[in-house]
Write an enzyme that holds these catalytic residues in place. Structure first.
Site, PDB file in Angstrom:
ATOM      1  N   ASP A 102      -3.900  -6.043  10.551  1.00 26.99           N
ATOM      2  CA  ASP A 102      -3.380  -7.395  10.370  1.00 26.99           C
ATOM      3  C   ASP A 102      -3.734  -8.172  11.651  1.00 26.99           C
ATOM      4  O   ASP A 102      -4.858  -8.647  11.797  1.00 26.99           O
ATOM      5  CB  ASP A 102      -1.870  -7.243  10.135  1.00 26.99           C
ATOM      6  CG  ASP A 102      -1.141  -8.522   9.817  1.00 26.99           C
ATOM      7  OD1 ASP A 102      -1.788  -9.490   9.429  1.00 26.99           O
ATOM      8  OD2 ASP A 102       0.093  -8.571   9.962  1.00 26.99           O
ATOM      9  N   PHE A 151       1.863 -10.385   1.905  1.00 25.08           N
ATOM     10  CA  PHE A 151       2.511  -9.119   2.228  1.00 25.08           C
ATOM     11  C   PHE A 151       2.297  -8.146   1.072  1.00 25.08           C
ATOM     12  O   PHE A 151       2.619  -8.442  -0.068  1.00 25.08           O
ATOM     13  CB  PHE A 151       4.006  -9.301   2.496  1.00 25.08           C
ATOM     14  CG  PHE A 151       4.636  -8.020   2.954  1.00 25.08           C
ATOM     15  CD1 PHE A 151       4.504  -7.600   4.263  1.00 25.08           C
ATOM     16  CD2 PHE A 151       5.303  -7.192   2.057  1.00 25.08           C
ATOM     17  CE1 PHE A 151       5.036  -6.390   4.686  1.00 25.08           C
ATOM     18  CE2 PHE A 151       5.844  -5.984   2.472  1.00 25.08           C
ATOM     19  CZ  PHE A 151       5.707  -5.583   3.789  1.00 25.08           C
ATOM     20  N   VAL A 152       1.736  -6.997   1.401  1.00 20.62           N
ATOM     21  CA  VAL A 152       1.418  -6.012   0.360  1.00 20.62           C
ATOM     22  C   VAL A 152       2.164  -4.712   0.613  1.00 20.62           C
ATOM     23  O   VAL A 152       2.557  -4.417   1.749  1.00 20.62           O
ATOM     24  CB  VAL A 152      -0.102  -5.730   0.296  1.00 20.62           C
ATOM     25  CG1 VAL A 152      -0.871  -6.963  -0.129  1.00 20.62           C
ATOM     26  CG2 VAL A 152      -0.634  -5.200   1.624  1.00 20.62           C
ATOM     27  N   ASP A 158       4.846   0.432   2.943  1.00 19.15           N
ATOM     28  CA  ASP A 158       6.215   0.168   2.500  1.00 19.15           C
ATOM     29  C   ASP A 158       6.509  -1.318   2.403  1.00 19.15           C
ATOM     30  O   ASP A 158       5.821  -2.149   3.003  1.00 19.15           O
ATOM     31  CB  ASP A 158       7.236   0.852   3.417  1.00 19.15           C
ATOM     32  CG  ASP A 158       7.341   0.211   4.784  1.00 19.15           C
ATOM     33  OD1 ASP A 158       6.296  -0.233   5.311  1.00 19.15           O
ATOM     34  OD2 ASP A 158       8.448   0.152   5.331  1.00 19.15           O
TER      35      ASP A 158
END
Ligand code: IMP
Length: 175
Positions: A102, A151-152, A158
């Protein structure tokens, strides 16, 4: 996990296809070598388990654990080592396996740590890359999927409080 909160971003079949290709490429590179594969825990465990089964190479597995302090959906870049390797890495060909890059801060920290142990070579492969969010340059040999800034979770990653890692697909939270 309630499925009305998320959409499937990358299906399980698509993930496996991407990993097969990367595994074949890594097999070519490392043929005849005895390497050390280091999944970065926790998120990298599922990717690494599938990747090594697609690599026809003599390899050992070691683990590194990292956690970054921060909000629930954003990492702060302050990295805490939660688990260290046990084998000496000096003179070894090391393959680091990470779930997602990220900002790049976690990977930069971990790569520096491994380099300080004088491996013969270090390559990093990541399953997912959120390029738009990069803050520091990191050397990535292979990335299976580039994804947008969402957001994955699933497939090892998690969502909140450590849940959602067992989903077979990679899913994205609805905006
Ligand atoms: P970075 O240090 O900002 O590159 O963040 C890397 C770490 O943040 C990853 O190893 C993940 O643990 C976590 N992370 C970043 N984005 C996501 C995401 O979309 N879902 C789940 N975890 C994420």
């Amino acid at each position: 996990m309630k499925s009305n909160n998320w959409d499937v971003l990358i299906s399980s079949a698509h993930i496996q296809e991407g990993i097969r290709k990367l595994g074949a490429e890594l097999t070519q590179i490392y043929t005849g070598r005895r390497i050390v594969v280091i999944p970065l825990l926790r998120g990298g465990f599922m990717f690494a388990a599938d990747l090594v089964r697609n690599m026809d190479v003599d390899l050992q597995i070691e683990f590194l654990g990292a956690a970054s302090y921060g909000e629930q959906t954003r990492s702060s870049g302050e990295v805490r080592l939660t688990l260290d390797t046990t084998l000496p890495l000096s003179g070894r060909d090391v393959l680091l396996v990470e779930d997602i890059v990220d900002t790049g801060l976690t990977l930069a920290y971990i790569q520096q740590l491994i380099k300080s142990r004088n491996p013969a070579s270090l390559r990093t492969v990541v399953l997912l890359d959120k390029k738009a969010r990069r803050q520091v340059d990191v050397d990535i040999y292979g990335c299976v999927f580039s994804i947008p800034d969402r957001f994955v979770f699933g497939y090892g990653l998690d969502s909140h409080g450590g849940f959602g890692r067992n989903l077979p697909d990679i899913v994205a939270l609805k905006d």
